[in-house]
Design an enzyme around this catalytic site. Structure first.
Site, PDB file in Angstrom:
ATOM      1  N   HIS A 203       0.837  -1.198   0.000  1.00 48.54           N
ATOM      2  CA  HIS A 203       0.000   0.000   0.000  1.00 48.54           C
ATOM      3  C   HIS A 203       0.879   1.257   0.000  1.00 48.54           C
ATOM      4  CE1 HIS A 203      -2.891  -2.984   1.526  1.00 48.54           C
ATOM      5  NE2 HIS A 203      -3.824  -2.194   1.026  1.00 48.54           N
ATOM      6  N   ASP A 276      -4.544  -6.077  -7.771  1.00 47.08           N
ATOM      7  CA  ASP A 276      -4.764  -5.430  -6.482  1.00 47.08           C
ATOM      8  C   ASP A 276      -5.090  -3.964  -6.775  1.00 47.08           C
ATOM      9  OD1 ASP A 276      -4.954  -5.064  -3.757  1.00 47.08           O
ATOM     10  OD2 ASP A 276      -3.027  -5.981  -3.300  1.00 47.08           O
TER      11      ASP A 276
END
Length: 998
Positions: A203, A276
């Site tokens: 992230h 993702d």
């Protein structure tokens, strides 16, 4: 279909898919590859921006994040109505819909379940999560996580993984996947090619997997291969730099060698490939939005999740097709897969979500059962010196709980669960206590010999030592002295255990993995033996605690708290009881109630309903009753109330908000006292050869010798067929003709001469018990022999107990029965031990004590004895009543102690004089008319008792059931017989019997 091909691939060339492929323009087909993030907890402007993307660009799907179920359902109905092609909807539901949405049952984290062997439950969990998804109109679950977490320093996977063993990860993931897909929800295994051995969070940056291809093939990839062989529908590709698979350094989501080369061609994956989130730093730090999206499609991804700029991405994809970087054929292949999945998911016959009963449907009993059972199996016992657990001899323990971390304002679920088993003092300390706080805490804990410490509000990140602070380690090291035992419960990551120094100072250590209400309750249940410790570590914590380690303890030691399905009961039991009690409350059969139903020693329903009183009957101190005029108005209002059959207070100026009944409130148990005080005392005496039911009253009570009671056999007396009068209104002998009480017998203040509490502000003379016994001795016997229910002999048993043991009966029971059971609320004279707010009032006594009876016994005869009698006077809550009743059901054994002789108990519970008299010794048994005391389906082996104030318990041995109902149906007047007229008690028992299916 080819072996291992996902079920949706059968629709790749269906008429519906073909028709859409013909109808959609090239740009619209490209738009089908984009899945946009949506939220149901944001502002209207955010919602409208999603609508724009749907209407103007024709995006293919949504992935929902935070919000609420009803809000999301309404929002999704709106979005679907705006889309020409039904939207494919996804959510990260690793531990169910509750991972993202509030108000929905959460399942345990994957890691907490990684050491379990009952994989059939994981399949059931998958089906139940799929049911939640379908109820919310969703089609894709981005789960399971199949990353093998063999790196404790992993900052982003950790507890989300099943563990460190590839075979176990594959086994558990496959069951979860099968459950999802068999129920019609696409499972998406993530994060390919394996995110378990990294030390960075994708992230925030691009992690590198620093292993060779041989290691990938033996550790990271086997779970993916296993699921693909089983028909896996989707794979999510992570943003990882994997040099062993692609020498061109960069995110795996944009790597054609990894996605097309390894995943599609080498591994033969036929399902959908998802990226993702495309807004993560792991990808956009390398390529800007738009270009990253183009490269993701070029790499071979089917669906791009959470693209940062949809209009830009679609323009650049169009340009890439026009320039030849991407072929239209590739776009069409991806689009066809997406549409085939939509048809498999039912979108070819789309229907809007019905929001009626949505919350109830999402939180059904089966979901609660699975969440509870999976958590129960996960609880792992790491240390148990001298077999301390399950805790023995509660009467020898002085317990305190100490919560480290979290908010000090509220009692935690762990502390509440401990209190369900035994009394304990509760303490709290912050994660970083000062030296002064530490010293004060040590002093406060000094009186206790057992300290139950729970580590809570722990973190998930290795960088923060998983929330274990240096101050907490110091506190644990310095907290207790050599005379105290410490039991540690860790409500956090398995890796957190390794960060606790001096772990060996604890006599026992429990790992609960998370801080859910279930985990906290079940950790306490393991402590006390309500449930067994069976969990195994899914990862290696240290050399001493390797993967697979876990000590075992026995369950069924004390009451267990679970769900109906745990013991083969219908999960709809609670709803049916709610309906029964709701009707009774609506009819004003009673203002409130406690209900407890247990099977096989497992409490499957423990719930409180309604209020302690009706409006207008708050305590004096709550009403501020210092004003004499207000006192008079209240008295007048109550007198009017007693004449009003509707039981509603007529004067709105006096209406106050009554207290809601809680599980911790105490009820006047009335005649249950016979079974829960007199009977256990007599059973104890009989076991010690100090009492026999085959002796006579005269042999034990000298003041009855020479009376017509002297020769009465106690077996007949206890079976209510000795000829004793049913009832004597003793109190009437101590009042004047005008109804006022005689001052010679009662005073407003206590003294040596007037020590017996008869009510608030009313004290009885010390010789009144003797006068009551005299009246019993002088009373005539009934004219005809046979069964006549009588209280009279039970007035006398406290005298017998004191004569035979040297202790007052209340002290004897506390020592021999209630403290060993951990039944802290059971006892006489409750205001000596509990605040008045926890004690449920009974009747407005307009004849004898002229007040609302609150904290003192309802029964007039017991009041003359100062509230201590064998027939009435006992108070308690349903949970503690159940402990003693379950002891009877278990043949006298509870908590590892044989409290009562089983043979004696069998004698007392059997029918003594059938068929003429149904009774046992003291115990009641089924009447010919089931509505009297049992149920139409109750067996002849069942037994129990009722109480005048509206109390009840019943044991059904053939179904292994215990049922407890506590009400104050006499509030505000005993003339209210609706409890009996509506058959509430017997109907409750019948519901329990009907629910016991297997």
């Amino acid at each position: 279909m080819p072996p291992g091909a996902p079920a949706f691939t059968r629709y790749l060339h269906s008429p519906w898919v073909d028709s859409l492929m013909r109808a959609l323009t090239p740009d619209q087909r490209a738009a089908q590859l984009f899945m946009v993030a949506a939220y149901s907890n944001r502002k209207r402007i955010d919602e409208d921006s999603i609508s724009t993307l749907i209407k103007q660009y024709g995006i293919g799907g949504l992935i929902f994040f935070q919000g609420g179920p009803v809000r999301q359902a309404k929002l999704l109905n709106r979005y679907q109505s705006q889309s020409k092609v039904p939207l494919l909807v996804a959510l990260d539901g690793e531990w169910g819909v509750g991972m993202r949405l509030d108000s929905v049952e959460k399942f345990p984290y994957q890691m907490s379940m990684g050491g379990e062997t009952d994989t059939a439950l994981l399949y059931d969990m998958g089906r139940e999560i799929a049911r939640q998804f379908k109820r919310l109109g969703m089609h894709v679950n981005f789960a399971p996580v199949v990353d093998v977490n063999n790196n404790p320093a992993n900052p982003v996977i950790g507890f989300r993984s099943w563990g460190e063993n590839p075979a176990a990860v594959a086994r558990d993931s496959r069951q979860y996947m099968r459950g999802l897909q068999d129920a019609g929800i696409l499972a998406v295994a993530k994060h390919f090619p394996g995110h378990g051995d990294v030390d960075a969070d994708s992230h925030l940056s691009l992690p590198t997997v620093r292993v060779d291809r041989r290691r990938l093939d033996t550790l990271e990839l086997p779970p993916f291969r296993s699921l693909m062989a089983g028909g896996l529908g989707g794979v999510m590709v992570a943003h990882l730099n994997v040099p062993a698979m692609d020498t061109v350094l960069g995110p795996s989501t944009l790597s054609r060698p990894i996605i097309t080369g390894v995943l599609r061609q080498e591994m033969g994956f036929k399902g959908l490939i998802f990226t993702d989130a495309m807004n993560m730093r792991g990808v956009i730090s390398k390529f800007p939005p738009g270009e990253a999206d183009v490269r993701a499609i070029m790499a071979g991804n089917d669906i791009l999740e959470f693209s940062k700029n949809i209009p830009l991405a679609l323009r650049m994809v169009r340009a890439a097709v026009d320039s030849g970087r991407i072929s239209q054929k590739e776009i069409d292949e991806h689009c066809r897969r997406v549409l085939a999945l939509k048809q498999w998911a039912g979108l070819s016959h789309y229907r809007p979500i019905d929001t009626k009963n949505l919350y109830e449907d999402l939180n059904g009993p089966h979901a609660q059962y699975l969440s509870h059972r999976l958590t129960e199996l996960s609880i792992t016992l790491l240390r148990n010196q001298k077999n301390l657990l399950p805790l023995q001899r509660l009467d020898t323990l002085r317990m305190a709980t100490l919560v480290l971390g979290g908010s000090p304002r509220d009692t935690t679920d762990f502390q509440k669960a401990v209190a369900d088993y035994a009394p304990a003092a509760h303490f709290h300390a912050s994660a970083t206590p000062t030296l002064d706080e530490l010293l004060a805490l040590r002093a406060a804990l000094r009186p206790y010999n057992l300290i139950l410490v729970s580590l809570q509000s722990l973190g998930r990140l290795p960088a923060t030592s998983f929330g274990i602070s240096a101050e907490e380690n110091m506190l644990l090291r310095e907290l207790v002295d050599q005379r105290q035992q410490l039991v540690l419960s860790v409500f956090g990551s398995a890796y957190a255990v390794a960060r606790v120094r001096d772990l060996d100072r604890a006599a026992a250590v429990i790992l609960a993995y998370q801080e859910s209400a279930n985990a906290q309750s079940l950790a306490a249940q393991v402590l006390f033996g309500g449930t067994a410790a069976t969990g195994k570590l899914p990862v290696t914590v240290s050399d001493k605690y390797p993967r697979g380690f876990g000590l075992r303890t026995a369950g069924r030691f004390r009451l267990r708290y679970a769900t109906p399905e745990d013991v083969g009961m219908d999960g709809r039991l609670e709803a049916r009881v709610d309906s029964l009690v709701g009707r009774a409350l609506a009819a004003q059969a009673f203002p409130g109630a406690q209900v407890l139903i247990a099977r096989r020693g497992t409490v499957v329903l423990r719930k409180s309903y309604g209020n302690q009183t009706y409006a207008g009957f708050a305590r004096k101190e709550e009403l501020g009753m210092k004003n004499e005029e207000l006192k008079k108005k209240k008295a007048v209002a109550k007198q009017k109330l007693l004449a009003n059959s509707s039981f509603l207070i007529p004067n709105s100026s006096l209406v106050t908000t009554p207290r809601v009944v809680t599980n911790e409130d105490l009820y006047d148990l009335a005649s249950l006292t016979k079974m829960l005080a007199a009977t256990p005392a007599l059973l104890k005496l009989e076991a010690d050869h100090k009492f026999s039911p085959d002796s006579t009253l005269g042999s034990y009570f000298p003041f009855l010798r020479g009376t017509n009671k002297a020769s009465l056999k106690l077996r007949n007396v206890l079976a209510h067929q000795a000829g004793l009068q049913a009832f004597i209104p003793f109190w009437q002998a101590f009042r004047k003709k005008n109804g006022d009480l005689r001052r010679r017998y009662f005073r407003p203040d206590s003294s040596a001469r007037f020590p017996l509490p008869a009510a608030a502000g009313l004290w009885a003379r010390r010789d009144l018990p003797g006068r009551v016994y005299q009246q019993i001795g002088e009373s005539p016997l009934t004219a005809k022999p046979g069964y006549v229910y009588s209280d009279l002999s039970f007035f006398l048993y406290p005298e017998l107990v004191k004569a035979r043991t040297g202790l007052p009966m209340d002290a004897f029971l506390q020592k021999e029965v209630y403290r060993p059971l951990g039944a802290a609320t059971l006892g006489y004279r409750p205001t000596n031990r509990f605040p008045l707010a926890r004690i449920v009032p009974t009747e407005v006594d307009s004849a004898f004590r002229k007040q609302l009876l609150h904290g003192t016994v309802h029964d007039e005869g017991a009041a003359l004895l100062g509230g201590l009698s064998g027939h009435a006077g006992l108070f308690g809550d349903a949970n503690d009543v159940a402990k003693l009743v379950q002891t009877y059901a278990w043949g006298g054994r509870y908590g590892g102690q044989q409290l009562f002789d089983k043979a004696l108990l069998d004698d007392w519970t059997r029918c003594q004089f059938c068929p003429d008299n149904r009774r046992g010794l003291a115990f009641d048994r089924p009447a010919t008319n089931p509505a009297v005391n049992s149920a139409k389906s109750a067996s002849q082996r069942s037994y129990g008792h009722t109480g005048f104030t509206g109390t009840y318990f019943w044991v059904e041995p053939e179904k292994e059931l215990v049922v407890v109902l506590l009400t104050n149906r006499v509030h505000p007047t005993r003339r209210n017989n609706k409890l009996a007229e509506m058959n509430v008690r017997t109907s409750l028992l019948q519901l329990a019997i009907e629910a016991a299916r297997k």
